[in-house]
Write a protein that holds these residues in place. Structure first.
Motif, PDB file in Angstrom:
ATOM      1  N   ARG A 285       1.048  -0.810  -0.366  1.00 40.08           N
ATOM      2  CA  ARG A 285       0.250   0.348  -0.249  1.00 40.08           C
ATOM      3  C   ARG A 285       1.011   1.308   0.275  1.00 40.08           C
ATOM      4  N   ASN A 286       2.213   1.506   0.856  1.00 37.76           N
ATOM      5  CA  ASN A 286       3.167   2.034   0.744  1.00 37.76           C
ATOM      6  C   ASN A 286       3.348   2.471  -0.273  1.00 37.76           C
ATOM      7  N   THR A 289       0.839   4.363  -2.931  1.00 44.90           N
ATOM      8  CA  THR A 289       1.188   5.615  -2.828  1.00 44.90           C
ATOM      9  C   THR A 289       1.680   6.379  -3.382  1.00 44.90           C
ATOM     10  N   ASN A 292       1.339   7.271  -6.810  1.00 43.28           N
ATOM     11  CA  ASN A 292      -0.044   7.521  -7.361  1.00 43.28           C
ATOM     12  C   ASN A 292      -0.979   6.938  -7.110  1.00 43.28           C
ATOM     13  N   GLN A 294      -4.388   5.052  -7.171  1.00 42.26           N
ATOM     14  CA  GLN A 294      -5.786   5.588  -6.915  1.00 42.26           C
ATOM     15  C   GLN A 294      -6.174   3.995  -6.003  1.00 42.26           C
ATOM     16  N   ALA A 295      -6.419   4.101  -4.615  1.00 43.78           N
ATOM     17  CA  ALA A 295      -6.969   3.524  -3.679  1.00 43.78           C
ATOM     18  C   ALA A 295      -8.038   2.051  -4.334  1.00 43.78           C
ATOM     19  N   GLN A 298      -5.327  -0.246  -5.719  1.00 46.03           N
ATOM     20  CA  GLN A 298      -4.154  -1.512  -4.070  1.00 46.03           C
ATOM     21  C   GLN A 298      -5.021  -2.211  -3.619  1.00 46.03           C
TER      22      GLN A 298
END
Length: 320
Positions: A285-286, A289, A292, A294-295, A298
Motif C-alpha cells: 500500500r505504501n 501510494t 500515486n 488510486q485506492a 490497491q
C-alpha cells in the motif's frame, strides 16, 4: 500425543519453508518498489511502513491463533472500537492511564470470551457467532458515544504511543514484544500444541485428552485482547477514540495471516509468517501510494496477492 506434535516441521525449525517463501515474496515486492521509486527504501519511509503495519500485525497475530485452531474472528474491528472507547472514557474520567489501559484490554478479552464461549460451549459456527458479534459490538460503541468520537485524551498517553525508542516507534516495539511472546507460546508451550492439535483434528485432539473447549475459548480471548491493544494504539495516534474505527480490519488481518501461511482449514500457521504478511500488505500500500496509484487499484493488488498466497498454500499443502 506430545511426541507426535513435537515431531511436526512447525516445531522443529525456527523458520519453516512456507515462511521462507513469504520472506522471498516480501523481498521481491520491496525490490520492485525500490526500483520504481527511490524514496521507498529510505529510512523514514521504512519506519513509516512498519508503523502503518503495526496495527494490522497486532490484529493478525490474534487472528492467526484463531485460524490455527480452526475458527475465524470477524468481530476484531468493533472489539477494538469498544475497547478503545472504554479506555478513553476512563482516562478522561481521571483514572490512571495504566489502569485505563488494563480496563480496555480486559474489555477486549471479555468480548473474546463471549465469542469463544458461544463457539466452544454452545457449539455455534465461528463465522456466524463473530458476524453477529461484529454488529453487536459496533452498535454498543455507537450507542455509548452517540456516534461521536471521544476527544480529550491525556497528553501523556498520546506522547507515549507516538514516541520513539532508539529511533523505533513505540507501536512497532509493542507488536514485536507481543510477537516474541506468541512465538514462544505457539512453538514451545503445551498451549501451542493444543491449538495446533485442535485445528488439525478436533475429535482426535479430544480423544487424546486435549481440553478442546478451553483451548478454543483461549484463542478468542487472545484475539479480543490484541484487538484492544490495536485499538489503543490507533487511539493514541489519532488522539481520539472513534466508534467507527476498525472497519474491515478483520479482512486485513485474515489477509496477513493467509499470506503468512496460515491455513483457513486450521492446524497450520506461523507468527513469523503473519508478521511478514502484515509488512507485505503495508509495503504494498505504501509503494502504490508513492506511485500515486488510486485506492481501488490497491485493493485489486491486495486481492491478487491473497489469491496467489492461497494457491501457493494449496500447492504446498502436506509438503515440508
Amino acid at each position: 500425543m506430545n511426541q507426535t506434535l513435537t515431531a511436526s516441521p512447525n516445531r522443529r525449525l525456527p523458520i519453516n519453508l512456507r515462511d521462507a517463501g513469504t520472506f522471498f515474496g516480501l523481498v521481491l515486492i520491496f525490490a520492485v518498489f525500490a526500483v520504481l521509486n527511490p524514496v521507498f527504501l529510505t529510512g523514514p519511509n521504512l519506519i513509516n511502513i512498519l508503523q502503518q503495519s503495526a496495527i494490522n500485525a497486532c490484529i493478525a497475530l490474534g487472528m492467526t491463533f484463531v485460524i490455527i485452531s480452526g475458527g475465524i474472528d470477524l468481530s476484531v474491528g468493533p472489539t477494538a472500537a469498544v475497547s478503545a472507547i472504554v479506555g478513553a472514557t476512563l482516562m478522561i474520567a481521571g483514572l490512571p492511564i495504566p489502569l485505563a489501559v488494563v480496563a480496555a484490554i480486559a474489555t477486549g478479552m471479555a468480548c473474546g470470551l463471549f465469542n469463544g464461549t458461544l463457539v466452544a460451549v454452545a457449539g455455534l459456527q465461528p463465522f456466524i457467532v463473530t458476524l453477529g458479534a461484529l454488529s453487536l459490538y459496533r452498535a454498543l460503541a455507537l450507542i455509548f458515544t452517540g456516534g461521536n468520537p471521544i476527544f480529550g485524551l491525556p497528553t501523556e498517553f498520546r506522547q507515549a504511543i507516538n514516541s520513539l525508542v532508539l529511533g523505533v516507534p513505540v507501536p512497532v516495539i509493542i507488536v514485536a514484544v507481543i510477537a516474541a511472546v506468541l512465538w514462544v507460546v505457539l512453538n514451545r508451550s503445551p498451549l501451542g500444541e493444543y491449538i495446533l492439535a485442535v485445528g488439525g483434528n478436533q475429535e482426535a485432539a479430544r480423544i487424546a485428552g486435549v481440553p478442546v473447549a478451553r483451548t478454543r475459548i483461549t484463542v478468542y480471548v487472545l484475539s479480543g485482547g490484541l484487538a484492544a491493544v490495536a485499538g489503543l494504539i490507533l487511539t493514541g495516534r489519532l488522539g481520539a477514540a472513534d466508534p467507527t474505527m476498525g472497519n474491515l480490519w478483520e479482512l486485513d488481518a485474515i489477509a496477513a495471516a493467509a499470506i503468512g501461511g496460515a491455513s483457513l482449514m486450521g492446524g497450520k500457521g506461523s507468527v513469523i509468517g503473519t508478521l511478514m504478511g502484515a509488512v507485505i500488505l503495508g509495503g504494498l500500500r505504501n509503494g502504490l501510494t508513492l506511485m500515486n496509484v488510486q485506492a481501488f487499484y490497491q485493493l485489486l493488488a491486495t486481492g491478487i496477492i491473497i489469491l496467489v498466497a492461497m494457491l501457493i498454500d494449496r500447492a504446498t499443502r502436506g509438503k515440508a
